[in-house]
Design a protein around this motif. Structure first.
Motif, PDB file in Angstrom:
ATOM      1  N   GLU A 954       0.820  -1.255  -0.012  1.00 34.23           N
ATOM      2  CA  GLU A 954       0.114  -0.011   0.030  1.00 34.23           C
ATOM      3  C   GLU A 954       0.859   1.342  -0.039  1.00 34.23           C
ATOM      4  N   ALA A 955       2.071   1.051   0.338  1.00 33.98           N
ATOM      5  CA  ALA A 955       2.926   2.281   0.437  1.00 33.98           C
ATOM      6  C   ALA A 955       2.840   3.100  -0.885  1.00 33.98           C
ATOM      7  N   GLU A 956       3.144   2.497  -1.760  1.00 33.30           N
ATOM      8  CA  GLU A 956       3.152   3.169  -3.180  1.00 33.30           C
ATOM      9  C   GLU A 956       1.896   4.035  -3.439  1.00 33.30           C
ATOM     10  N   LYS A 957       0.618   3.343  -3.358  1.00 33.60           N
ATOM     11  CA  LYS A 957      -0.615   3.910  -3.282  1.00 33.60           C
ATOM     12  C   LYS A 957      -0.810   4.980  -2.403  1.00 33.60           C
ATOM     13  N   ALA A 958      -0.106   5.074  -1.194  1.00 32.40           N
ATOM     14  CA  ALA A 958      -0.377   6.048  -0.547  1.00 32.40           C
ATOM     15  C   ALA A 958       0.377   7.562  -0.690  1.00 32.40           C
ATOM     16  N   ILE A 959       1.552   7.193  -1.532  1.00 35.22           N
ATOM     17  CA  ILE A 959       2.394   8.404  -1.937  1.00 35.22           C
ATOM     18  C   ILE A 959       1.459   9.558  -2.671  1.00 35.22           C
ATOM     19  N   PRO A 960       0.715   9.242  -3.653  1.00 39.35           N
ATOM     20  CA  PRO A 960       0.166  10.152  -4.285  1.00 39.35           C
ATOM     21  C   PRO A 960      -0.956  11.109  -3.440  1.00 39.35           C
ATOM     22  N   ILE A 961      -1.565  10.213  -2.539  1.00 38.66           N
ATOM     23  CA  ILE A 961      -2.622  10.912  -1.613  1.00 38.66           C
ATOM     24  C   ILE A 961      -1.777  11.901  -0.767  1.00 38.66           C
ATOM     25  N   ILE A 962      -0.820  11.423   0.070  1.00 35.50           N
ATOM     26  CA  ILE A 962       0.227  12.371   0.761  1.00 35.50           C
ATOM     27  C   ILE A 962       0.440  13.489  -0.006  1.00 35.50           C
ATOM     28  N   ARG A 963       1.035  13.057  -1.181  1.00 35.78           N
ATOM     29  CA  ARG A 963       1.295  14.377  -1.863  1.00 35.78           C
ATOM     30  C   ARG A 963       0.325  15.294  -2.157  1.00 35.78           C
ATOM     31  N   GLU A 964      -0.740  14.907  -2.534  1.00 38.76           N
ATOM     32  CA  GLU A 964      -1.813  15.804  -3.032  1.00 38.76           C
ATOM     33  C   GLU A 964      -2.455  16.554  -1.612  1.00 38.76           C
ATOM     34  N   VAL A 965      -2.529  16.145  -0.664  1.00 40.22           N
ATOM     35  CA  VAL A 965      -2.831  16.814   0.657  1.00 40.22           C
ATOM     36  C   VAL A 965      -1.726  17.884   0.953  1.00 40.22           C
ATOM     37  N   MET A 966      -0.417  17.303   1.124  1.00 39.91           N
ATOM     38  CA  MET A 966       0.454  18.261   1.405  1.00 39.91           C
ATOM     39  C   MET A 966       0.779  19.501   0.425  1.00 39.91           C
ATOM     40  N   GLU A 967       0.751  19.233  -0.990  1.00 37.14           N
ATOM     41  CA  GLU A 967       0.818  19.973  -1.642  1.00 37.14           C
ATOM     42  C   GLU A 967      -0.190  21.300  -1.863  1.00 37.14           C
ATOM     43  N   ASN A 968      -1.378  20.736  -1.323  1.00 35.72           N
ATOM     44  CA  ASN A 968      -2.706  21.646  -1.473  1.00 35.72           C
ATOM     45  C   ASN A 968      -3.162  22.140   0.063  1.00 35.72           C
ATOM     46  N   ALA A 969      -2.377  22.037   0.877  1.00 38.46           N
ATOM     47  CA  ALA A 969      -2.365  22.089   2.284  1.00 38.46           C
ATOM     48  C   ALA A 969      -2.936  23.512   2.747  1.00 38.46           C
ATOM     49  N   ALA A 970      -2.434  24.429   1.910  1.00 39.23           N
ATOM     50  CA  ALA A 970      -2.895  26.010   2.460  1.00 39.23           C
ATOM     51  C   ALA A 970      -4.051  26.343   1.731  1.00 39.23           C
ATOM     52  N   MET A 971      -4.436  25.487   0.697  1.00 41.94           N
ATOM     53  CA  MET A 971      -6.002  25.938   0.231  1.00 41.94           C
ATOM     54  C   MET A 971      -6.910  25.125   1.206  1.00 41.94           C
ATOM     55  N   PRO A 972      -8.127  25.568   1.238  1.00 38.99           N
ATOM     56  CA  PRO A 972      -8.472  26.873   0.621  1.00 38.99           C
ATOM     57  C   PRO A 972      -8.515  28.321   1.218  1.00 38.99           C
ATOM     58  N   ALA A 973      -7.826  27.976   2.546  1.00 35.86           N
ATOM     59  CA  ALA A 973      -7.746  29.493   3.166  1.00 35.86           C
ATOM     60  C   ALA A 973      -6.939  30.329   2.479  1.00 35.86           C
ATOM     61  N   ILE A 974      -5.787  29.711   1.976  1.00 39.26           N
ATOM     62  CA  ILE A 974      -5.023  30.724   1.237  1.00 39.26           C
ATOM     63  C   ILE A 974      -4.669  30.102  -0.220  1.00 39.26           C
ATOM     64  N   SER A 975      -4.620  30.947  -1.107  1.00 41.08           N
ATOM     65  CA  SER A 975      -4.189  30.671  -2.433  1.00 41.08           C
ATOM     66  C   SER A 975      -2.957  31.273  -2.630  1.00 41.08           C
ATOM     67  N   MET A 976      -2.082  30.154  -2.687  1.00 43.88           N
ATOM     68  CA  MET A 976      -0.482  30.586  -2.709  1.00 43.88           C
ATOM     69  C   MET A 976      -0.311  30.893  -4.143  1.00 43.88           C
ATOM     70  N   SER A 977       0.583  31.966  -4.730  1.00 45.81           N
ATOM     71  CA  SER A 977       1.136  32.224  -5.880  1.00 45.81           C
ATOM     72  C   SER A 977       1.911  31.429  -6.494  1.00 45.81           C
ATOM     73  N   VAL A 978       2.795  30.639  -5.643  1.00 42.39           N
ATOM     74  CA  VAL A 978       3.535  29.615  -6.031  1.00 42.39           C
ATOM     75  C   VAL A 978       3.262  28.378  -5.663  1.00 42.39           C
ATOM     76  N   PRO A 979       3.681  27.353  -6.373  1.00 38.53           N
ATOM     77  CA  PRO A 979       3.211  26.052  -5.986  1.00 38.53           C
ATOM     78  C   PRO A 979       4.247  25.307  -5.031  1.00 38.53           C
ATOM     79  N   LEU A 980       3.433  24.405  -4.282  1.00 31.72           N
ATOM     80  CA  LEU A 980       4.194  23.574  -3.253  1.00 31.72           C
ATOM     81  C   LEU A 980       4.655  22.121  -3.921  1.00 31.72           C
ATOM     82  N   ALA A 981       5.858  21.993  -3.749  1.00 28.21           N
ATOM     83  CA  ALA A 981       6.164  20.650  -4.384  1.00 28.21           C
ATOM     84  C   ALA A 981       6.776  19.618  -3.223  1.00 28.21           C
ATOM     85  N   VAL A 982       6.331  18.300  -3.199  1.00 27.41           N
ATOM     86  CA  VAL A 982       6.580  17.282  -2.274  1.00 27.41           C
ATOM     87  C   VAL A 982       7.496  16.283  -3.070  1.00 27.41           C
TER      88      VAL A 982
END
Length: 994
Positions: A954-982
């Motif tokens: 399941e580890a490989e399947k977890a990675i895209p989920i984790i990445r998705e949450v982390m990269e979008n963690a500022a949203m929707p409170a703040i829309s950042m003008s720079v992308p976050l990368a994980v």
DNA sequence: ACGTACACCTA
DNA sequence: GTAGGTGTACGTC
């Protein structure tokens, strides 16, 4: 929406309660799921949608919405913490129906609206006024008197149970005042069900008569002395403050920040199959048939819907789960912190009132100090049950555990204390009562296996059983000081604290930064002017110290009950302050929800391989011993290499090496930097010292110390995260600190290979790439930095290219290295002195670099100046999510103190915003993984990195989920003008995963 | 037994 | 130059 349109607003939350009590109990045949209120709700909706013309309403809706309360914490609770505090827990059979009614609303294709911090009534008020302003009409489906203030020529109410329209004449008939005076009437009478105080002895009749005589509330209060009846006059004059608060509580907000426009509420056609599927699932046969006929759906063809139900019979509900959907957050969260607390007059008034409340309480406590003689020791079941009943009366209880260990993973319960407010003694809730319940105190004179239990204690299992009902009840607010500790201890004793507040975290949000600490003793002195009984006075200290379970129960009572008492008093002072300062959102979004997330991480721990550490330790010992001999040879004598004093004397005294410098206490400095420089000039000894230090550091701090932290039962290492110890909002980790495990050198990284996944599992490490520079680019709005991050270019190479005019392609590594140092320097509030040190160059040259940097990126200079100015003006700076970091010394007359505070105030918004982002990610990530059906557990946080453990497949399947949450963690409170990368990787151990 | 200085590990 | 925690030595009580 236009003239002639008609908006129906259903008070969903109100309906649930009313239907539940008014309608016969009904359960689903297949599994006895209670569905009576859901059935009533569906029947009502259907009737309104297809047949409203034949009811007393007499018109067909063009627009429609169902409104729900979001949660119990609203701005009213902040103004007046006792608001709705006497509500008891919803009946067991009603609980699963909350979620089902929301599902039903969606099945009817109707908007389901809720907004954090507001009650359904406020949202209804907002939409009703908007409809009116648009020239349309509105009908509120409710019979609640709280909503009657909204009734006008164009706004009506409708009691669906009685099929009765409520318009202006009906309000006057029922209450004796027109709708626009309902607020004044309610402020006078109060409301016992919502715990709105009002004036004792004034009911609706008297209130209406008074309002008739004086015209309105303000005039009445001004001219109260004219009232003839003595008692009535006195009680009204005495209650003027409470009337003020009451009026605020009952006044509905008509400007809630709803995200839906009226046009979004336009009635959509029914989706026959979707609705039939839901009704079939509920097993409402009659309504299913009716809907199927009306919508031309073949019910037999439709599969029942997959409806989530939060219900497992006897166990308590998990209300958070039903409510805490990402969608709810989206609706509730405006796009910037500024929008979160618009500086309207109303907001100011709320803040002023909250401040007043906080002050009134602080003053009350100053004149009514802690009184140890009032504390009670609870020694039998019925006494404990009485205390639990008292707690349920207000729905608010301060709770504290006493144990035999500071480590919550080892601690055994000695007892617990409770504190409650006595509302009868003071309507403001500031008369407190506290008790201690010993359950695990030892008699002291036991045999070698430990003392026997002391007498007259409730058997621990019985006490915990009673306590469980209270602490797990979601409608009871449990207040703790550093409640993560109590949460973990209770979890290990089979109790999951449900709804809670933490005074330590409130203080942290209010007063973070400065040199402020947030421990209970400090808070008590700061806010209550009371010095609590020192722990050491109770347990003794040093060699004579005993664990708390051995403390005499009477002594323990004073200490423990006082802790709960203080905690409750602190909460009463701090909670309104959060509102007054507009920091409720920071507390509720970034602090409170992290408590149980971190507690679970600490509880899980991480597996550490003893053998690997032991082998490494042996190797390090051998290498160090070899180097030690060589050092003695070169020095010509034996000495303690680990003593900087002795070492300095040898190097700079006896051997007279050049390049000596002094520490601030006048000792020779033997820092790595000094030794490195000596080594570079060709001397063999300094290099060996550096090597020896590296080896012994790794050995003592890591390979030798870590095994001692392996838990005897779980066989894992459980760190402890401090939530309120840093100024910027970062966490810190201790016992052991797992946030400073070596990574830079190959030798050090070997330590990481000892951090392993359980057999059959993998560790997943996910870390933010350059998060602080990205935050800087966003905050300071630097176009080149933003572009580089958007394009995925090497950020340090880009900086070097801009500054030194060297093309990115084929850039010399040293040029890039310098640019990297400058980039980091910027984040740290750069100084020529610091940069010169870092790069081993002249200060003048460093100054040139900085000048050049500011020319190329003028926005950076602007940001730095703005930060300093803000700190000077406000005494604090802020992260992008509104967390405040205070710098009380920014105006110090001492130039180095001032400069230090300036650098810190530049760094704090950057470091703190990054810290807030990962906090947000952590709060969301467990649910995201669970929803995706992935069994990955979050174990560690290292500032910009999260480490998980997951089954191999399941580890490989977890990675895209984790990445998705982390990269979008500022949203929707703040829309950042720079992308976050994980970056993320899975492997058997931490070294390979990182 | 406890506190401070120094050194060094992390982001 | 920012933010932390821990181990050792060595001073004081």
């Amino acid at each position: 929406m236009k003239n002639g349109d008609h908006l129906f607003l259903v008070d969903g939350s109100g309906f649930i309660f009313r239907a539940f009590h008014a309608l016969p109990a009904l359960t689903r045949k297949s599994d006895k799921l209670p569905v009576g209120a859901v059935s009533g709700f569906c029947n009502m909706l259907w009737k309104l949608l297809v047949d409203a013309r034949n009811t007393e309403v007499g018109v067909t809706p063009t627009h429609f919405a169902v409104i729900f309360d979001y949660s119990s914490t609203t701005f009213r609770k902040a103004i007046y913490p006792e608001y709705k505090a006497n509500r008891s827990a919803p009946p067991e059979d009603l609980i699963p129906q909350f979620g089902l009614i929301r599902e039903a609303t969606r099945a009817f294709n109707l908007p389901c609206i809720e907004l954090e911090g507001y009650e359904a009534d406020d949202i209804i008020a907002t939409f009703a006024r908007q409809a009116e302003a648009a020239g349309a009409e509105a009908t509120i489906i409710s019979s609640d008197k709280d909503l009657m203030q909204l009734v006008t020529e164009r706004v009506h109410m409708y009691d669906a149970m009685k099929d009765k329209q409520i318009s202006i004449p009906e309000v006057i008939e029922k209450w004796g005042v027109p709708p626009e005076k309902m607020i004044d009437l309610q402020a006078l009478t109060g409301d016992s069900t919502d715990n709105v105080p009002g004036i004792p002895g004034i009911g609706p009749k008297t209130a209406a008569q008074l309002l008739e005589t004086f015209g309105d509330l303000e005039t009445l209060m001004e001219r109260a002395h004219e009232i003839k009846q003595d008692k009535r006059r006195e009680s009204i004059i005495a209650g003027r403050e409470l009337v003020k608060i009451s009026k605020q509580l009952v006044t509905l907000k008509t400007d809630t920040p709803v995200t839906e426009a009226l046009d979004d509420l336009a009635l959509e056609p029914q989706n026959g199959p979707k609705l039939v599927a839901f009704l079939k699932t509920m097993e409402f046969t009659t309504l299913t048939r009716r809907v199927a006929e009306a919508t031309g759906t073949d019910a037999a063809e439709i599969e029942p819907a997959d409806v989530p139900v939060v219900w497992d019979g006897a166990r308590g509900p998990d209300l958070d789960k039903t409510d805490a959907t990402p969608k709810a957050e989206k609706k509730a969260t405006p796009s910037s912190p500024a929008a979160a607390s618009p500086k309207t007059d109303a907001a100011d008034e709320v803040a002023d009132n909250a401040t007043a409340m906080s002050q009134a309480r602080a003053e009350f406590f100053a004149t009514h100090p802690i009184d140890h003689s009032t504390y009670e020791t609870v020694r039998d079941r019925s006494a404990l049950e009485r205390w639990v009943a008292m707690a349920r009366e207000t729905g608010i209880v301060a709770f504290d555990t006493e144990t035999n260990s500071l480590d919550p993973m080892q601690a055994e319960l000695a007892g617990f204390s409770l504190a409650v407010a006595d509302n009868a003694a003071s309507p403001r809730g500031d008369v407190t009562r506290a008790c201690y319940v010993p359950v695990g105190h030892k008699s002291g004179h036991g045999d070698l296996l430990g003392g026997g239990l002391a007498e007259n204690q409730i058997p621990v299992r019985e006490a915990l059983e009673i306590l469980k009902g209270l602490l797990e009840d979601p409608s009871v607010l449990v207040i703790g000081q550093n409640i993560k500790y109590d949460w973990l201890v209770m979890k290990r004793h089979g109790i999951a604290i449900s709804t809670f507040d933490d005074t330590m975290l409130m203080s942290y949000v209010l007063d973070g930064g400065g040199n402020t600490t947030h421990g209970m003793d400090a808070l008590s002195e700061r806010w209550l002017g009371h010095k609590p009984v020192p722990y050491k006075d109770v347990t003794g200290s040093g060699k004579g110290a005993v664990t708390f379970d051995l403390v005499d129960i009477d002594k323990a009572k004073t200490y423990a009950a006082e802790d709960a008492d203080i905690t409750l008093r602190l909460w009463q002072v701090l909670k309104p302050r959060l509102v007054a300062k507009g920091l409720t959102r920071v507390y509720e979004r970034l602090e409170r929800p992290l408590v149980d997330v971190l507690a679970r991480m600490e509880e899980r721990g991480i597996s550490v391989d003893r053998q690997i550490l032991s082998r490494l330790s042996g190797e390090l010992a051998q290498s160090a011993a070899r180097i030690e001999d060589e050092i003695y040879q070169l020095a010509g004598e034996r000495f303690n290499i680990g003593s900087p004093k002795q070492l300095g004397d040898i190097l700079f005294g006896k051997m007279g090496l050049p390049g000596a410098s002094k520490t601030k206490t006048g000792q020779w400095s033997t820092s790595a930097q000094v030794l490195e420089e000596l080594a570079d000039s060709g001397l063999p000894l300094p290099r060996k010292i550096v090597d020896w230090r590296q080896l012994t550091k790794l050995k003592s701090t890591y390979t030798d110390a870590l095994p001692g932290y392996i838990h005897p039962e779980t066989r894992r290492v459980h760190t402890s995260y401090a939530m309120a110890s840093t100024s910027t909002g970062r966490l810190s980790s201790s016992e052991p600190n797992l946030q400073n495990i070596p990574v830079r050198t190959a030798e050090g990284r070997k330590i990481r290979t000892a951090f392993i996944a359980e057999p059959g599992n993998l560790l997943v490490s996910a870390d933010y790439s350059q998060i602080e520079l990205r935050v800087l680019a966003h905050i300071a709005e630097i176009p080149q930095l933003k572009q580089a991050f958007a394009d995925g270019i090497d950020i340090h190479a880009m900086t070097a290219s801009e500054m030194f005019g060297v093309p990115v392609e084929g850039m010399p590594s040293d040029v890039r290295r310098r640019a990297k140092a400058i980039n980091f320097g910027i984040i740290y509030g750069i100084s020529a002195f610091g940069l010169a040190n870092q790069l081993s160059i002249e200060r003048s040259e460093a100054g040139e670099y900085i000048k050049k940097y500011f020319e190329r990126f003028p926005g950076i200079k602007d940001y730095m100046e703005a930060s300093k100015a803000k700190a000077r003006e406000n005494g604090y700076v802020e992260t992008i999510f509104g967390r405040r970091i205070h710098y009380p010394e920014i105006k110090s007359s001492n130039p180095s103190v001032r400069a230090f505070n300036e650098r810190a105030s530049i760094n704090a918004p950057i470091q703190g915003s990054a810290a807030d982002i990962i906090r947000r990610a952590m709060v969301q990530i467990e649910d995201a993984l669970e929803t995706s059906g992935i069994n990955a557990r979050m174990l560690l946080q290292v500032h910009d990195e999260l480490i998980f453990e997951a089954p191999e497949n399941e580890a490989e399947k977890a990675i895209p989920i984790i990445r998705e949450v982390m990269e979008n963690a500022a949203m929707p409170a703040i829309s950042m003008s720079v992308p976050l990368a994980v970056d993320a990787r899975a492997a058997k151990n931490w070294d390979e995963a990182h």
